[in-house]
Design a protein around this motif. Structure first.
Motif, PDB file in Angstrom:
ATOM      1  N   ALA A 145      19.677  50.908  25.029  1.00 42.63           N
ATOM      2  CA  ALA A 145      19.891  51.019  23.587  1.00 42.63           C
ATOM      3  C   ALA A 145      20.659  49.819  23.035  1.00 42.63           C
ATOM      4  N   THR A 146      21.282  49.036  23.906  1.00 41.76           N
ATOM      5  CA  THR A 146      22.046  47.871  23.446  1.00 41.76           C
ATOM      6  C   THR A 146      21.181  46.621  23.328  1.00 41.76           C
ATOM      7  N   THR A 147      19.895  46.737  23.619  1.00 45.19           N
ATOM      8  CA  THR A 147      19.006  45.569  23.589  1.00 45.19           C
ATOM      9  C   THR A 147      19.145  44.815  22.272  1.00 45.19           C
ATOM     10  N   ASN A 148      19.505  43.563  22.370  1.00 44.73           N
ATOM     11  CA  ASN A 148      19.745  42.719  21.200  1.00 44.73           C
ATOM     12  C   ASN A 148      18.721  41.586  21.202  1.00 44.73           C
ATOM     13  N   LYS A 149      17.869  41.556  20.185  1.00 45.19           N
ATOM     14  CA  LYS A 149      16.819  40.548  20.152  1.00 45.19           C
ATOM     15  C   LYS A 149      17.382  39.125  20.060  1.00 45.19           C
ATOM     16  N   ASP A 150      18.548  38.976  19.449  1.00 42.07           N
ATOM     17  CA  ASP A 150      19.148  37.646  19.382  1.00 42.07           C
ATOM     18  C   ASP A 150      19.553  37.139  20.765  1.00 42.07           C
ATOM     19  N   ALA A 151      19.887  38.064  21.659  1.00 38.89           N
ATOM     20  CA  ALA A 151      20.299  37.665  23.007  1.00 38.89           C
ATOM     21  C   ALA A 151      19.145  37.058  23.791  1.00 38.89           C
ATOM     22  N   LEU A 152      17.908  37.300  23.350  1.00 39.03           N
ATOM     23  CA  LEU A 152      16.762  36.709  24.030  1.00 39.03           C
ATOM     24  C   LEU A 152      16.822  35.189  23.981  1.00 39.03           C
ATOM     25  N   VAL A 153      17.473  34.653  22.940  1.00 31.29           N
ATOM     26  CA  VAL A 153      17.594  33.204  22.812  1.00 31.29           C
ATOM     27  C   VAL A 153      18.361  32.630  23.992  1.00 31.29           C
ATOM     28  N   LEU A 154      19.320  33.383  24.522  1.00 36.18           N
ATOM     29  CA  LEU A 154      20.099  32.900  25.661  1.00 36.18           C
ATOM     30  C   LEU A 154      19.223  32.749  26.895  1.00 36.18           C
ATOM     31  N   SER A 155      18.354  33.715  27.118  1.00 37.55           N
ATOM     32  CA  SER A 155      17.421  33.632  28.237  1.00 37.55           C
ATOM     33  C   SER A 155      16.462  32.466  28.035  1.00 37.55           C
ATOM     34  N   MET A 156      15.979  32.329  26.800  1.00 35.85           N
ATOM     35  CA  MET A 156      15.032  31.255  26.496  1.00 35.85           C
ATOM     36  C   MET A 156      15.676  29.873  26.632  1.00 35.85           C
ATOM     37  N   LEU A 157      16.903  29.713  26.112  1.00 35.09           N
ATOM     38  CA  LEU A 157      17.579  28.418  26.202  1.00 35.09           C
ATOM     39  C   LEU A 157      17.866  28.024  27.649  1.00 35.09           C
ATOM     40  N   THR A 158      18.231  29.012  28.460  1.00 35.27           N
ATOM     41  CA  THR A 158      18.479  28.727  29.875  1.00 35.27           C
ATOM     42  C   THR A 158      17.213  28.222  30.547  1.00 35.27           C
ATOM     43  N   GLU A 159      16.095  28.872  30.273  1.00 36.95           N
ATOM     44  CA  GLU A 159      14.825  28.432  30.848  1.00 36.95           C
ATOM     45  C   GLU A 159      14.405  27.074  30.301  1.00 36.95           C
ATOM     46  N   ALA A 160      14.614  26.858  28.995  1.00 32.26           N
ATOM     47  CA  ALA A 160      14.203  25.597  28.381  1.00 32.26           C
ATOM     48  C   ALA A 160      14.940  24.415  28.989  1.00 32.26           C
ATOM     49  N   GLN A 161      16.184  24.618  29.397  1.00 35.01           N
ATOM     50  CA  GLN A 161      16.975  23.526  29.974  1.00 35.01           C
ATOM     51  C   GLN A 161      16.748  23.355  31.472  1.00 35.01           C
ATOM     52  N   SER A 162      16.507  24.463  32.154  1.00 33.50           N
ATOM     53  CA  SER A 162      16.339  24.392  33.609  1.00 33.50           C
ATOM     54  C   SER A 162      14.905  24.121  34.018  1.00 33.50           C
ATOM     55  N   GLY A 163      13.956  24.465  33.140  1.00 35.31           N
ATOM     56  CA  GLY A 163      12.553  24.300  33.477  1.00 35.31           C
ATOM     57  C   GLY A 163      12.006  25.402  34.342  1.00 35.31           C
ATOM     58  N   ALA A 164      12.865  26.327  34.765  1.00 37.29           N
ATOM     59  CA  ALA A 164      12.432  27.446  35.610  1.00 37.29           C
ATOM     60  C   ALA A 164      12.122  28.656  34.746  1.00 37.29           C
ATOM     61  N   ALA A 165      11.034  29.344  35.072  1.00 35.34           N
ATOM     62  CA  ALA A 165      10.643  30.538  34.326  1.00 35.34           C
ATOM     63  C   ALA A 165      10.210  31.630  35.294  1.00 35.34           C
ATOM     64  N   PRO A 166      11.159  32.184  36.067  1.00 35.76           N
ATOM     65  CA  PRO A 166      10.785  33.230  37.029  1.00 35.76           C
ATOM     66  C   PRO A 166      10.263  34.470  36.329  1.00 35.76           C
ATOM     67  N   ARG A 167       9.148  34.995  36.804  1.00 35.04           N
ATOM     68  CA  ARG A 167       8.521  36.161  36.199  1.00 35.04           C
ATOM     69  C   ARG A 167       8.204  37.198  37.278  1.00 35.04           C
ATOM     70  N   THR A 168       8.138  38.438  36.843  1.00 35.50           N
ATOM     71  CA  THR A 168       7.723  39.530  37.726  1.00 35.50           C
ATOM     72  C   THR A 168       6.840  40.468  36.919  1.00 35.50           C
ATOM     73  N   THR A 169       6.060  41.258  37.590  1.00 36.37           N
ATOM     74  CA  THR A 169       5.166  42.197  36.903  1.00 36.37           C
ATOM     75  C   THR A 169       5.874  43.532  36.724  1.00 36.37           C
ATOM     76  N   ALA A 170       6.024  43.937  35.460  1.00 38.24           N
ATOM     77  CA  ALA A 170       6.696  45.192  35.143  1.00 38.24           C
ATOM     78  C   ALA A 170       5.696  46.338  35.124  1.00 38.24           C
ATOM     79  N   ALA A 171       6.175  47.518  35.439  1.00 33.10           N
ATOM     80  CA  ALA A 171       5.345  48.711  35.448  1.00 33.10           C
ATOM     81  C   ALA A 171       4.928  49.077  34.017  1.00 33.10           C
ATOM     82  N   PRO A 172       3.932  49.941  33.858  1.00 34.63           N
ATOM     83  CA  PRO A 172       3.502  50.363  32.515  1.00 34.63           C
ATOM     84  C   PRO A 172       4.663  50.957  31.723  1.00 34.63           C
ATOM     85  N   CYS A 173       4.673  50.685  30.432  1.00 32.25           N
ATOM     86  CA  CYS A 173       5.728  51.179  29.551  1.00 32.25           C
ATOM     87  C   CYS A 173       5.097  51.671  28.251  1.00 32.25           C
TER      88      CYS A 173
END
Length: 427
Positions: A43-71
């Motif tokens: 319930a605390t999911t903050n869409k603005d916090a996604l920028v932190l994940s994106m900025l980290t990836e944009a600077q590191s060049g790494a984009a680790p991904r996994t396959t999530a179950a159906p939701c």
């Protein structure tokens, strides 16, 4: 799920980005909260916090991904999402928990929740704050100064209320800086906001700005880009002011009618003055992002810069009368942008900003349709099918937007918000 930034699906197409990229960060954050802190933490999911994940990836060049179950929120589809243990997602998780805990405490302290709910909510806020500390320790972020600054928010608001009650001056107010650990003295921004001559509104927005600046700067630490730390700290400081003031503008009428505290009303700041401050911060944020050499990264433009432009446009469109101003675009001898001054019209005065409907987009998201909460959905047909309204097509010719980075002359974008040529002016 709350937050300010909502990237537009059409912008993703313009930059050649898969529109599921935003969902990859969103679902990664949601699952990171669930796996590390339980179902309720989602319930605390903050869409603005996604920028932190994106900025980290944009600077590191790494984009680790996994396959999530159906939701259910993805129409019971599987999806490729950011891994919960990636540094960017852990930082976003920490930010979501910390800010949600502070927001809940603020509502409880203001008496804005039912008496029976105060105890459980206060308990949840305490737990999330504790888990945010633990999460921050795992990624090397010291959040104690941030917690102290958020705790000082109550005292800062009380200062302003007392000043309004007695009709005193801001210079005579007690300093909330005394309630903050000495570690905060390392922030020149905080020192400036707490100076005797500081504007009361600057003091009120300082805790939010301090948190945002620390989180933005830590993306450079996690990505091992130390040269970007100070530029991103500046970008975060400006983002924090945008988030705080935009929320104050959106809640202005509701706070006045409900008797709640509003930083603009309490400091005598008009909506048009707040809009000018927002534009100023947006311009400085862009300069800081450019200094970090991230302004040309497609995901940064799509998930951060363009949505901020849309936020300012929505607020500007909610203002009443018009006031003209000019801005310049520079061109060099080779014909690239140079000192060209063109008039622009901006709204001043006050009319409540139009809130974008969320029901249609939410239903489409649950049913697995095209719309997943992007900002442009209010300009689409309802229910959202991804098709634009005729009025938007008439006012915006997106085919003209494949222009130079700093050349706005080729665009005919109107006020729709799907085009953003990032000219040197901040209109």
């Amino acid at each position: 799920m709350f937050g300010l930034l909502r990237p537009c699906a059409h912008g993703a197409q313009k930059y050649g980005i898969d529109t599921t990229e935003w969902r990859a960060h969103l679902c990664g954050l949601c699952l990171g909260l669930r796996d590390g802190h339980g179902q309720l933490a989602r319930a605390t999911t903050n869409k603005d916090a996604l920028v932190l994940s994106m900025l980290t990836e944009a600077q590191s060049g790494a984009a680790p991904r996994t396959t999530a179950a159906p939701c259910p929120l993805r129409g019971m589809r599987r999806a490729s999402v950011a891994t919960a243990d990636s540094p960017g997602v852990q930082l976003a998780t920490t930010a979501s928990l910390l800010l949600a805990a502070a927001k809940i405490r603020d509502h409880v302290d203001d008496g804005e929740v039912a008496a029976l709910a105060r105890g459980p909510l206060a308990k949840a806020a305490t737990r999330w704050a504790r888990e945010a500390r633990a999460g921050a320790a795992r990624i090397g972020l010291d959040v104690e100064p941030l917690v102290a600054a958020l705790d000082a928010q109550v005292q800062l608001e009380q200062e302003v209320k007392e000043l309004v009650a007695v009709g005193g001056s801001s210079a005579a107010a007690p300093r909330a800086g005394g309630f903050v650990p000495e570690l905060l003295a390392v922030s020149s921004h905080w020192q400036s906001a707490m100076a005797p001559s500081a504007d009361p509104l600057d003091r009120l927005t300082a805790p939010t700005q301090l948190c945002a600046s620390a989180f933005f700067a830590h993306t450079a630490v996690l990505a091992d880009r130390p040269a970007n730390v100070e530029a991103l700290r500046e970008a975060g400081w400006q983002f924090g002011r945008i988030a705080h003031l935009a929320d104050a503008v959106a809640d202005y009428d509701g706070d006045l009618s409900g008797g709640s505290f509003n930083p603009l009303a309490s400091t005598g700041t008009t909506i048009s003055e707040a809009y000018d401050l927002l534009r100023q911060s947006n311009s400085r944020l862009r300069a800081a992002i450019a200094a970090a050499e991230l302004s040309r990264v497609p995901t940064v433009r799509w998930m951060l810069l363009d949505p901020l432009t849309s936020v300012l446009r929505r607020i500007g469109n909610g203002l009443g009368t018009f006031a003209a101003h000019t801005c310049s675009v520079s061109r060099d001898s080779a014909g690239l942008p140079h000192a060209e001054v063109r008039p622009h019209m901006h709204r001043t005065g006050h009319r409540p900003p139009t809130r974008r409907p969320g029901l249609g987009g939410s239903l489409a998201l649950i049913l697995g349709g095209y719309c997943t909460g992007y900002a442009c959905c209010a300009d689409h047909t309802q229910p959202c099918t991804g098709e634009r309204k005729d009025a938007w097509i008439k006012n915006c010719d997106c085919s003209n937007c494949d222009c130079g980075e700093f050349d706005c002359s080729c665009c005919n974008c109107g006020d729709c918000g799907c085009c953003n040529c990032d000219c040197s002016c901040d209109c």
